[in-house]
Design a protein around this motif. Structure first.
Motif, short mmCIF file in Angstrom:
data_model
loop_
_atom_site.label_atom_id
_atom_site.label_comp_id
_atom_site.label_asym_id
_atom_site.label_seq_id
_atom_site.Cartn_x
_atom_site.Cartn_y
_atom_site.Cartn_z
N LYS A 11 -11.72 -6.65 -7.11
CA LYS A 11 -10.40 -7.10 -6.65
C LYS A 11 -9.42 -5.93 -6.64
N LYS A 12 -9.49 -5.09 -7.67
CA LYS A 12 -8.59 -3.94 -7.75
C LYS A 12 -8.85 -2.96 -6.61
N LEU A 13 -10.12 -2.67 -6.34
CA LEU A 13 -10.46 -1.76 -5.24
C LEU A 13 -10.03 -2.35 -3.90
N ARG A 14 -10.21 -3.63 -3.72
CA ARG A 14 -9.82 -4.28 -2.46
C ARG A 14 -8.31 -4.19 -2.26
N ALA A 19 -3.75 -1.76 0.58
CA ALA A 19 -2.48 -1.04 0.54
C ALA A 19 -2.58 0.27 1.34
N LYS A 20 -3.69 0.98 1.17
CA LYS A 20 -3.87 2.25 1.88
C LYS A 20 -3.99 2.02 3.38
N GLN A 23 -0.53 1.35 4.71
CA GLN A 23 0.23 2.59 4.81
C GLN A 23 -0.19 3.39 6.05
N ALA A 24 -1.49 3.40 6.33
CA ALA A 24 -2.00 4.11 7.50
C ALA A 24 -1.47 3.47 8.78
N MET A 25 -1.45 2.15 8.82
CA MET A 25 -0.95 1.46 10.00
C MET A 25 0.53 1.79 10.24
N THR A 40 -6.22 7.03 6.52
CA THR A 40 -7.41 6.31 6.97
C THR A 40 -8.65 6.84 6.26
N ALA A 41 -8.73 8.16 6.08
CA ALA A 41 -9.87 8.75 5.37
C ALA A 41 -9.90 8.27 3.92
N GLU A 42 -8.74 8.20 3.28
CA GLU A 42 -8.68 7.71 1.91
C GLU A 42 -9.09 6.24 1.84
#
Length: 63
Positions: A11-14, A19-20, A23-25, A40-42
């Motif tokens: 759940k934490k990774l998801r 969130a990442k 941010q990319a969007m 996007t790479a992250e």
């Protein structure tokens, strides 16, 4: 016995991935393609970690 107190690492990774990706969007909408590519790479790295952890938890024997 007290497994319900443990946090779910999937759940934490998801949440981190979501969130990442958001941010990319937002960076893409602003026109910052370099930041978009970095974020996007992250996000893809987080997704790969998520999939590995998910496969590991599925293959564990349940007690």
């Amino acid at each position: 016995m007290f497994n319900f107190f443990k946090r779910d690492p999937l759940k934490k990774l998801r949440q981190q991935y979501d969130a990442k990706a958001e941010q990319a969007m937002l960076a893409q909408r602003k026109g910052d393609m370099r930041l978009f590519a970095d974020l996007t790479a992250e996000a893809e790295e987080l997704w790969a970690q998520y999939q590995q952890l998910q496969q590991a938890t599925e293959s564990e024997p349940r007690t």
